[in-house]
Design a protein around this motif. Structure first.
Motif, PDB file in Angstrom:
ATOM      1  N   UNK A  58      -3.097   0.361  -3.742  1.00 29.51           N
ATOM      2  CA  UNK A  58      -3.104  -0.925  -3.037  1.00 29.51           C
ATOM      3  C   UNK A  58      -3.024  -2.018  -4.099  1.00 29.51           C
ATOM      4  N   UNK A  82     -14.266   6.673  -0.659  1.00 28.86           N
ATOM      5  CA  UNK A  82     -12.974   7.275  -0.297  1.00 28.86           C
ATOM      6  C   UNK A  82     -12.275   6.481   0.806  1.00 28.86           C
ATOM      7  N   UNK A  83     -12.174   5.184   0.586  1.00 33.81           N
ATOM      8  CA  UNK A  83     -11.511   4.269   1.525  1.00 33.81           C
ATOM      9  C   UNK A  83     -10.496   3.483   0.699  1.00 33.81           C
ATOM     10  N   UNK A  86     -13.865   3.120  -5.727  1.00 40.01           N
ATOM     11  CA  UNK A  86     -14.873   4.188  -5.634  1.00 40.01           C
ATOM     12  C   UNK A  86     -16.069   3.935  -6.561  1.00 40.01           C
ATOM     13  N   UNK A 124      -3.389  10.112  -3.807  1.00 48.33           N
ATOM     14  CA  UNK A 124      -4.246   8.930  -3.801  1.00 48.33           C
ATOM     15  C   UNK A 124      -3.517   7.697  -3.306  1.00 48.33           C
ATOM     16  N   UNK A 125      -4.293   6.771  -2.758  1.00 44.40           N
ATOM     17  CA  UNK A 125      -3.743   5.510  -2.256  1.00 44.40           C
ATOM     18  C   UNK A 125      -3.569   4.540  -3.419  1.00 44.40           C
ATOM     19  N   UNK A 129     -11.528   0.122  -0.936  1.00 47.06           N
ATOM     20  CA  UNK A 129     -12.746   0.044  -1.756  1.00 47.06           C
ATOM     21  C   UNK A 129     -12.533   0.734  -3.094  1.00 47.06           C
ATOM     22  N   UNK A 148       0.844  -1.181   0.000  1.00 47.11           N
ATOM     23  CA  UNK A 148       0.000   0.000   0.000  1.00 47.11           C
ATOM     24  C   UNK A 148       0.886   1.240   0.000  1.00 47.11           C
ATOM     25  N   UNK A 156      -5.405  -4.235  -8.204  1.00 43.00           N
ATOM     26  CA  UNK A 156      -4.858  -2.999  -7.632  1.00 43.00           C
ATOM     27  C   UNK A 156      -5.946  -1.944  -7.600  1.00 43.00           C
ATOM     28  N   UNK A 157      -5.867  -1.082  -6.588  1.00 41.55           N
ATOM     29  CA  UNK A 157      -6.990  -0.207  -6.239  1.00 41.55           C
ATOM     30  C   UNK A 157      -6.472   1.155  -5.806  1.00 41.55           C
ATOM     31  N   UNK A 158      -7.130   2.199  -6.295  1.00 40.49           N
ATOM     32  CA  UNK A 158      -6.802   3.570  -5.875  1.00 40.49           C
ATOM     33  C   UNK A 158      -8.088   4.172  -5.300  1.00 40.49           C
ATOM     34  N   UNK A 159      -8.342   3.867  -4.031  1.00 40.43           N
ATOM     35  CA  UNK A 159      -9.665   4.105  -3.467  1.00 40.43           C
ATOM     36  C   UNK A 159      -9.822   5.377  -2.660  1.00 40.43           C
ATOM     37  N   UNK A 160      -8.692   5.925  -2.170  1.00 42.35           N
ATOM     38  CA  UNK A 160      -8.804   7.072  -1.273  1.00 42.35           C
ATOM     39  C   UNK A 160      -8.068   8.253  -1.891  1.00 42.35           C
ATOM     40  N   UNK A 161      -8.723   9.405  -1.938  1.00 44.68           N
ATOM     41  CA  UNK A 161      -8.082  10.588  -2.508  1.00 44.68           C
ATOM     42  C   UNK A 161      -8.170  11.749  -1.525  1.00 44.68           C
ATOM     43  N   UNK A 173     -14.301  -4.610 -12.775  1.00 45.97           N
ATOM     44  CA  UNK A 173     -14.439  -3.400 -11.963  1.00 45.97           C
ATOM     45  C   UNK A 173     -14.955  -2.225 -12.771  1.00 45.97           C
TER      46      UNK A 173
END
Lengths: 421, 421
Positions: free
Chosen positions: A298, B284-285, B290, A295-296, B288, A226, A274-279, B246
């Motif tokens: 993961x 925004x986690x 978005x 942005x995150x 997850x 992450x 892979x995920x970019x979920x938080x900004x 996704x």
């Protein structure tokens, strides 16, 4: 082969779905909330009704134990959690607790002989929705056995001081003391008293459904990393600053995100997610060009070599400029290696599914679970139940009564195989 | 030609910069805050010292008036605001008030003959930082004269009920009553009592600095439109859901933002500016994908035909899918037509700059100002002062004492030309 009861499972699903019902088919049931305490009381009521003994450890984890025929034998445990995310569903976590209860109820009702005591556990605060971090109380209980880089995040004192995200100043320790569920440290799960751990959980993905299999025989929790990607530009006024001189951090992040998808997808790594979920955007005002965007990132895969190929691409973002001159930094938040479940227990689960005639397949867990911390303490494994449309952590989350009961039956028979060790 | 005083301007800049000093060269001075009340008291002290009469209207706007030689003549007004954004600078708004004070002080000190009364105004709550919307009190005062689509946003009752963004429940009306600055409705600016309006402001852009000109002769406030682009995907778990299935709303928005820049830049519209400054991401986690991402789109240009070309591109986003199947809606927030300043007053400003030998040029205003509402009530114009690096709404905002004083001198001489009408 023994079978669990669909009628009893359906009754439990209906009963527990009322505790925290958020009005749209799902629940909000934060750990130690009044709704979560209702779920604990129902657990206790049902377990005491079949003669199980209730214990509570010092961080609120609840243990319901049916004695076995051998007074010297260690306990075999089935565990999950009753807390949820905000507007979560009726299966994540609670299905593992209901399945553990169902196994004990089936053993009691059918008078199934077993040598080892069988224990159902509720872990406190798995989601960490109100009091971060996630998997808090399995982290505390397994603390002495965890690798140092994980352990450092679960110091008892830090966890007790974790502040409510809704009510700053209110700590987890205060909520625990007020709940009436602060028990005895001696009751904690330990290798001296416990032999094996099983956890049943919804898949949270569409793999089983797409393959037409009811049950997943989980072999590992995927390794992951992450990172945060941070972009730095300059805030200027929306109406007055010429385009060619702007350095827009949101545009920079958008360009980099498209680049990441293009480059990583070109690596063609099967089963990579892979995920970019938080900004985070600053100042986030419609009349200002953003000077900061973050942005995150993961990424999860079983093979560390494949994760490294992805990480190379992620790190390359820091060597370029984006959005007409914005800089980028790439910062590690954490990573974990793939955690493999105990091969013997995985085999028991597979045998049980085969012998029951339940359609099944091997599967990896992409999400983290309390079981992965327990795996450092005692041999551990997991069982997945098909999720409709792969949805989880949301109100439409759904698994059928048939699939939920099959999961419990597989766990029951796998536990009985383990009981012979 | 008359000149204002650099020494007196420097003293005012230094004095007012202390009211809300945020410790890094800038200020946070929300309207009606204790810091803003300090600035109002200093304004009153300085204006009464030169014999100006102070009046306050029912929404806290302050008026300091020096009488003219003709008791029947209408007032000529110079106005701006003393409130700031969070961590704003020492020039936006307050320079217009300091310039108005400087003009009155120069008229008093140099005993400059004038027929019309000359009034300096502090508008309440121009930024709307604590109590939205921006330009609240000029909106209320000019209400009867505004076009219907603007007017509907400035109903007196709605404005009084505007809630503090820091302290929900606290309304603008309550803060106004508590401030002691709720005066008499009869004191409001009106065409019966006022003849012309001037506003001096920092440029908030780099055009003057790049061209080597000290002063901008502003001819209009640019027309603009503001839309929201909303992207809808599906929330799934970061670790468990396969990439090909996704629908990631953040990726969708990133693709669309890159598309917008590519397509709009290809239109090659000189002097166009467009900004995507505000974003919303849900949930925004970091674990997850978005399911929702929303950004603002603000475009400004003098020519409505050019704005329409841009709008076509923006609207085309709603006809495509993005990020592997996310839908997009394009929703209008508001727009405004270009507001042209009064040609005669613009001419006075240009003549004054020429006769003073101050380097100058015509320029558009991209930002909105109280002056644009006043322009519906009485003939109005603006004067811009060079901004270092074009920065504004931030702590490094800077204009030199020389340029600030030149701006005041241009306004003084333009007002004296207007005084002859």
């Amino acid at each position: 082969m023994y079978q669990c009861s669909e009628a009893r499972m359906a009754d439990k699903i209906q009963t527990f779905s009322a505790f925290g019902d958020a009005g749209h088919g799902g629940i909000t049931r934060y750990s130690l909330s009044p709704e979560a305490l209702m779920a604990r009381k129902e657990f206790q009521r049902r377990m005491e009704a079949i003669g199980a003994v209730i214990e509570v450890d010092d961080v609120g984890d609840m243990y319901a134990t049916l004695p076995g025929s051998d007074p010297e034998a260690k306990r075999i445990v089935m565990a999950s959690h009753v807390d949820s995310v905000k507007n979560g569903g009726n299966y994540d976590g609670i299905l593992g607790v209901m399945s553990a209860m169902e196994v004990l109820e089936s053993v009691h009702e059918q008078n199934i002989p077993h040598k080892h005591p069988l224990t159902a556990i509720i872990w406190t605060n798995e989601e960490g929705s109100l009091y971060p971090p996630a998997m808090m109380c399995s982290g505390i209980v397994c603390y002495d056995y965890l690798p140092e880089d994980i352990r450092c995040k679960f110091r008892y004192e830090d966890m007790m001081a974790s502040q409510s995200i809704l009510n700053p100043g209110q700590t987890f320790g205060q909520a625990l003391a007020a709940s009436g569920y602060q028990g005895d440290r001696a009751c904690r799960l330990s290798p001296e008293k416990y032999l094996y751990m099983f956890e049943t959980h919804i898949e949270q993905g569409p793999i089983l459904e797409d393959a037409g299999n009811d049950i997943g025989v989980v072999d590992c929790v995927l390794g992951m990393f992450n990172y945060r990607l941070k972009f730095y530009g300059q805030t200027v006024h929306a109406g007055t600053f010429p385009m060619p001189k702007r350095r827009d951090a949101f545009l920079a992040a958008a360009e980099a995100l498209c680049y990441l998808h293009r480059e990583i997808d070109a690596l063609n790594i099967p089963e990579l997610v892979y995920t970019t979920g938080e900004v985070v955007c600053h100042p986030c005002v419609h009349t200002c060009v953003p000077d900061f965007f973050d942005f995150s990132f993961d990424a999860r895969h079983e093979d560390p070599a494949q994760l490294n190929r992805v990480l190379e691409v992620v790190k390359s973002c820091g060597e370029k400029t984006w959005g007409n001159g914005c800089t980028c930094t790439v910062e590690k938040a954490w990573n974990r290696d793939t955690v493999y479940w105990d091969k013997k227990l995985v085999g028991y689960v597979k045998q049980a599914a085969e012998e029951l005639g339940v359609s099944h397949q091997y599967i990896h867990s992409g999400a983290g679970h309390d079981a992965q911390f327990c795996s450092y303490v005692i041999p551990t494994t997991m069982i997945f139940v098909q999720s409709k449309d792969g949805l989880s952590h949301c109100e439409p989350e759904f698994s059928s009564v048939k699939h939920c009961t099959e999961g419990a039956s597989v766990m029951l028979n796998a536990v009985l195989k383990a009981d012979e060790d």
